[in-house]
Design a protein around this motif. Structure first.
Motif, PDB file in Angstrom:
ATOM      1  N   ASP A  73      80.970  55.794  -7.616  1.00  0.00           N
ATOM      2  CA  ASP A  73      81.012  55.350  -6.224  1.00  0.00           C
ATOM      3  C   ASP A  73      79.710  55.730  -5.508  1.00  0.00           C
ATOM      4  N   ASP A  89      74.901  43.547  -6.035  1.00  0.00           N
ATOM      5  CA  ASP A  89      75.599  43.893  -7.285  1.00  0.00           C
ATOM      6  C   ASP A  89      76.332  45.229  -7.126  1.00  0.00           C
ATOM      7  N   ALA A 130      77.274  46.603  -4.322  1.00  0.00           N
ATOM      8  CA  ALA A 130      78.398  46.417  -3.388  1.00  0.00           C
ATOM      9  C   ALA A 130      79.596  45.854  -4.146  1.00  0.00           C
ATOM     10  N   ASP A 131      79.346  44.964  -5.074  1.00  0.00           N
ATOM     11  CA  ASP A 131      80.455  44.411  -5.860  1.00  0.00           C
ATOM     12  C   ASP A 131      81.110  45.499  -6.719  1.00  0.00           C
ATOM     13  N   ILE A 151      81.275  48.626  -5.890  1.00  0.00           N
ATOM     14  CA  ILE A 151      82.070  49.450  -4.968  1.00  0.00           C
ATOM     15  C   ILE A 151      83.393  48.747  -4.651  1.00  0.00           C
ATOM     16  N   ALA A 152      83.307  47.458  -4.374  1.00  0.00           N
ATOM     17  CA  ALA A 152      84.534  46.706  -4.064  1.00  0.00           C
ATOM     18  C   ALA A 152      85.488  46.738  -5.248  1.00  0.00           C
ATOM     19  N   ASP A 153      84.945  46.651  -6.454  1.00  0.00           N
ATOM     20  CA  ASP A 153      85.808  46.740  -7.638  1.00  0.00           C
ATOM     21  C   ASP A 153      86.513  48.092  -7.685  1.00  0.00           C
ATOM     22  N   LEU A 174      87.272  49.910  -5.167  1.00  0.00           N
ATOM     23  CA  LEU A 174      88.246  50.014  -4.076  1.00  0.00           C
ATOM     24  C   LEU A 174      89.438  49.088  -4.270  1.00  0.00           C
ATOM     25  N   LEU A 175      89.175  47.907  -4.775  1.00  0.00           N
ATOM     26  CA  LEU A 175      90.206  46.863  -4.805  1.00  0.00           C
ATOM     27  C   LEU A 175      90.689  46.551  -6.209  1.00  0.00           C
ATOM     28  N   GLY A 176      89.974  47.050  -7.200  1.00  0.00           N
ATOM     29  CA  GLY A 176      90.255  46.620  -8.558  1.00  0.00           C
ATOM     30  C   GLY A 176      89.485  45.340  -8.821  1.00  0.00           C
ATOM     31  N   ALA A 177      89.026  45.181 -10.046  1.00  0.00           N
ATOM     32  CA  ALA A 177      88.135  44.066 -10.375  1.00  0.00           C
ATOM     33  C   ALA A 177      88.849  42.732 -10.306  1.00  0.00           C
ATOM     34  N   SER A 227      91.505  41.525  -8.459  1.00  0.00           N
ATOM     35  CA  SER A 227      92.295  41.006  -7.342  1.00  0.00           C
ATOM     36  C   SER A 227      91.666  39.794  -6.688  1.00  0.00           C
ATOM     37  N   ILE A 249      91.504  47.424   3.340  1.00  0.00           N
ATOM     38  CA  ILE A 249      92.042  46.884   2.091  1.00  0.00           C
ATOM     39  C   ILE A 249      93.354  46.144   2.365  1.00  0.00           C
ATOM     40  N   ARG A 306      93.949  42.085   1.719  1.00  0.00           N
ATOM     41  CA  ARG A 306      95.051  41.599   0.881  1.00  0.00           C
ATOM     42  C   ARG A 306      95.926  40.659   1.704  1.00  0.00           C
ATOM     43  N   ALA A 363      91.089  39.269  -0.795  1.00  0.00           N
ATOM     44  CA  ALA A 363      90.741  40.335  -1.741  1.00  0.00           C
ATOM     45  C   ALA A 363      89.816  39.840  -2.848  1.00  0.00           C
ATOM     46  N   ARG A 402      84.600  41.224   0.304  1.00  0.00           N
ATOM     47  CA  ARG A 402      84.511  42.421  -0.550  1.00  0.00           C
ATOM     48  C   ARG A 402      83.240  43.201  -0.249  1.00  0.00           C
ATOM     49  N   ARG A 403      82.160  42.494   0.003  1.00  0.00           N
ATOM     50  CA  ARG A 403      80.900  43.199   0.278  1.00  0.00           C
ATOM     51  C   ARG A 403      80.938  43.894   1.630  1.00  0.00           C
ATOM     52  N   LEU A 418      83.645  45.107   2.969  1.00  0.00           N
ATOM     53  CA  LEU A 418      84.459  46.295   2.700  1.00  0.00           C
ATOM     54  C   LEU A 418      83.601  47.381   2.051  1.00  0.00           C
ATOM     55  N   ALA A 419      82.798  46.964   1.078  1.00  0.00           N
ATOM     56  CA  ALA A 419      81.931  47.935   0.388  1.00  0.00           C
ATOM     57  C   ALA A 419      80.949  48.565   1.378  1.00  0.00           C
TER      58      ALA A 419
END
Ligand code: FAD
Lengths: 369, 416
Positions: free
Chosen positions: A301, A355, A357-358, A360-362, A364-367, A369, B273, B277, B282, B288-289, B291-292
């Motif tokens: 992270d 990339d 940021a993606d 990080i989102a993975d 947080l959210l899981g890859a 979803s 999050i 959703r 999501a 997503r970015r 959120l990141a």
């Protein structure tokens, strides 16, 4: 820079700075513009003696950190590289040296590591994006293209990531002279940092060229990505720190309408914001370096947070510092562009801020979803 | 007592963990609840910390505190996250005013007030800003004229948060009009429910009534209530502001658990999050970015605080560097609120009467945008922080000032 350095760390940073100031001033960097290698091998070997290549390597393999946190120590060196836009394959050599030290077999350790450690050999890291592997019993054959690899054309070895038809990843360290491997130098913004593409066309991998096994490959690659992010961020932090310092000095010395530029509130406020950016960049880089060094749960992270943060803010800072310099800022003669080149290249190699940021989102959210 | 004699941090942490689990109720996310009922609950929570021996970790042991180190406080902060805490006491009572009292209070002032504060019996506020201006703090015009053993206070203060529900204040007033502005000020310990003091509440954009204005009509203040020295109030005020920046930035050693700086208003990761959703975003790259980015900003803020507080303690950074935290908290929060607003979509601005779940989160984000600039003003505006950083951290030339070295009575004022 980390504000809480041990004495040994402070010494490492100071020694590196003195050495780079003496051996690699920006005049020397400029002189290497048309040098195909992009760095001076003598300087690199002397740097290796100062520890530039050994901080992530186990003591048993001839390496050793100065603080017990090799990643933090090396980040100090990377920061000095940024401060002086130094040439030299610091990131790839160290990432590969650590990978070999951690998980390569006896032969690679014995044959390759000593050269990397003493600076007589160079390794490139082809990154996490895999080429395709065809596995037939003991025989593994690689095919594919890796579009951007730092120092590939200067390297003796390259660490390649591959994935087979079943989705199993692995890594191999190959000589850059291997049959079926074509290395094509690329142009780029940085005057001295060289990149090349690598094409693999049926390159055979022997079992003793493998680094790590199927079970550990994903973790090892993730580790490499994190270390690369930290080193890159440390370099960028050093670069913007230097650009900022130059700019504050310049605005103090230059006058307009009878008073220093640094006395105009509009400009002072921009410098205050840039100071804040410099500090946040150091703060998040230090945090990432420590987490990656200690392999905490937050390491992935923080490494990506640092990369998105510096990637997003560093180029803007340098561009505005150029603006604050006025016309001299966009000349070839002034060193500012050397820094702009470096941070702009760092923004987009080893993963863009987007990339990361993606990633990080993975997290947080899981890859999926 | 040298630090060697203190309870080791890890022992303290372990003891706190066990005690908290047995004694404190679970966290109910009441950070922004400013009702009278909530205030009473928080005063009781503070009393519970006191009874359990966990109040005032870094306050001096002679005045009811534990006399421990910032490292103990940081350890404690790490443990209290799952529990309900007296958040609203952190700022300004503990982190700003009690902290300033530690630095400048007389023995009698500290003995009388610090233990009472730590027991949850006193709330304090700051009477600094005036209707004529807050940024130019040294230009206050509320006057305190000496008359024997008392000062007579006349004038008005404004924007004092929570004054109606507090008992004491630190009030900066002018005691000498014949000297330049910084040299004629005195800081007073002023009881709020006191003859001659009138408090009026002011409605804020979000509908809350936190802000107050005070009017002083011949208020008598005994000389013992001077904090620091007469005419040296600027020294006290400067120190108070340093504490304020630390506290609002999230780096105070005098506060327990979350305070303003810790991300409030920008939406927690989990809220965002849930929103993503619920809105089917999501899998959306842009969402997503964002959120990141919001998440990244929270971590960057946390580590900036760590870096700056560490640097202030070790001396690697000068005291005014606290403004870095204050400024970042404000600008970072502004961006995080905007990200949340983007992710929340139309339901942040128009919502069903029975909003719940993600819809309620969205509505909360919309409301948070209304007061977004509050943190960019309170405790010294962003512009003032940039002045401080440029002049006192970077050492750039000071702004030209028309009132420098001029006796205050001769300084010009505007019509607003
Ligand atoms: C949420 C909140 C809580 C507060 N709590 C308290 C409290 O408890 N006690 C208390 O005493 N006060 C409190 N304040 C008041 C706060 O300190 C003032 O609002 C603030 O200092 C600005 O003063 P002002 O409102 O008079 O604006 P002004 O001083 O009139 O400023 C107006 C604008 O001009 C800018 N400006 C002013 N001077 C300069 C300059 N020299 N250079 C560049 N720009 C400048 C400001 O940044 C601002 O944008 C609070 C304010 C808020 C919003």
């Amino acid at each position: 820079m980390d504000l809480e350095l041990s004495e040994d760390q402070a010494l490492l940073a100071a020694t590196t700075r003195r050495f780079l100031d003496a051996e690699s001033p920006t005049t020397a960097v400029r002189a290497l513009e048309h040098d195909p290698r992009g760095f001076d091998p003598t300087v690199w070997r002397k740097g290796a003696e100062l520890g530039w290549t050994s901080l992530l390597v186990a003591e048993a393999d001839g390496g050793g950190s100065v603080s017990g946190r090799g990643v933090c120590d090396l980040a100090l060196v990377a920061e000095e590289f940024g401060r002086s836009v130094a040439p030299g394959p610091l990131l790839p050599v160290n990432v590969v040296a650590e990978a070999i030290s951690r998980s390569a077999g006896e032969r690679l350790r014995a044959e390759v590591l000593p050269g990397l450690l003493d600076g007589t050999a160079i390794a490139a890291w082809a990154g996490p994006m895999p080429v395709t592997a065809d596995v037939d019993g003991d025989r593994t054959v690689l095919t594919g293209r890796i579009p951007i690899v730092e120092a590939a054309a200067q390297a003796d070895h390259v660490l390649v990531t591959f994935v087979d038809r079943d989705g199993t990843t692995g890594q191999a360290l190959l000589p850059t002279t291997t049959d079926g491997m074509t290395i094509t130098p690329l142009g780029g913004l940085d005057l001295v940092r060289r990149f090349a593409s690598i094409d693999l066309d049926g390159v055979a991998v022997a079992p003793d060229q493998r680094v790590g096994d199927d079970a550990s490959a994903d973790d090892a690659i993730e580790r490499q990505v994190q270390v690369a992010a930290v080193l890159q961020c440390a370099e960028v932090a050093g670069a913007i720190d230097q650009v900022f310092t130059m700019t504050v000095e310049y605005l103090g010395d230059r006058y307009s309408m009878g008073r220093p530029l640094a006395s105009y509130q509009a400009l002072k406020h921009r410098l205050a914001e840039h100071k804040l950016t410099v500090e946040t960049c150091h703060a998040i880089t230090t945090a990432a370096a420590r987490a990656v060094a200690d392999r905490t749960d937050e390491a992935a992270d923080l490494a990506s947070v640092a990369q998105t943060w510096l990637g997003t803010h560093a180029t803007e800072l340098v561009q505005d510092c150029i603006q604050l310099h006025g016309g001299i800022g966009v000349t070839w003669e002034h060193d500012l562009h050397l820094y702009l080149r470096r941070v702009t290249v760092d923004r987009a190699t080893h993963g863009t801020p987007e990339d990361h940021a993606d990633r990080i989102a993975d997290l947080l959210l899981g890859a999926a979803s | 007592m040298s630090t060697d004699d203190l309870e080791p941090v890890e022992d303290f942490r372990e003891r706190a963990r066990v005690w908290l689990a047995a004694n404190m109720p679970p966290n109910i996310d009441a950070y922004f609840d400013r009702t009278d009922e909530r205030r009473t609950v928080e005063d009781q929570l503070q009393r519970r910390l006191w009874d359990g021996g966990f109040a005032g970790i870094c306050f001096p042991a002679d005045y009811g505190g534990l006399g421990l180190t910032p490292a103990h406080q940081v350890a404690f902060n790490g443990e209290v996250v799952p529990y309900d805490m007296p958040y609203s006491l952190n700022v300004p009572t503990l982190g700003i005013l009690a902290a300033t009292l530690v630095d400048f209070g007389s023995h009698e002032q500290k003995a009388r007030h610090l233990p009472a504060i730590l027991r949850g019996e006193e709330r304090w506020v700051q009477f600094l800003s005036e209707p004529s201006g807050g940024s130019d703090l040294a230009g206050v015009r509320t006057r305190a004229d000496r008359d024997g053993d008392v000062f007579i206070l006349n004038g008005s203060k404004i924007w004092s948060s929570g004054a109606y529900a507090a008992q004491f204040s630190m009030c900066l007033a002018r005691t000498n009009w014949d000297v330049p502005k910084h040299r004629g000020l005195t800081m007073f310990l002023l009881p709020i429910h006191h003859p001659g003091v009138t408090v009026e509440q002011i409605r804020q954009v979000d509908g809350s009534m936190e802000f107050c204005q005070e009017f002083f009509d011949d208020v008598e203040i005994p000389v013992e209530n001077v904090i620091g020295e007469v005419d040296d109030g600027w020294t006290v005020a400067t120190r108070l502001l340093v504490h304020e920046r630390m506290a609002v930035g999230g780096g105070s050693q005098y506060t327990s658990g979350r305070s303003v700086g810790h991300g409030g208003g920008g939406g927690d990761d989990n809220d965002l999050i849930d929103l993503l959703r619920a809105r089917g975003l999501a899998g959306d790259t842009d969402a997503r970015r964002l959120l990141a980015e919001s998440h990244a900003r929270r971590l960057v803020a946390r580590h900036l605080v760590e870096r700056v507080t560490g640097g202030l303690r070790s001396g690697a950074l000068p005291a005014p560097a606290g403004s870095l935290m204050k400024l970042f908290t404000a600008t970072n929060q502004a961006r995080r609120v905007e990200i949340a607003l983007t992710l929340a979509g139309p339901e942040a601005v128009v919502w069903p009467a029975d909003a719940e779940g993600a819809t309620e989160i969205a509505a909360g984000i919309g409301r948070a945008t209304l007061g977004r600039q509050g943190i960019a003003l309170g405790g010294g505006s962003n512009e003032i922080q940039r002045n401080i950083i440029s002049e006192r951290v970077l050492g750039l030339p000071r702004e030209a000032a028309a009132d420098r070295d001029v006796p205050y009575k001769d300084v010009r004022h505007g019509s607003r």
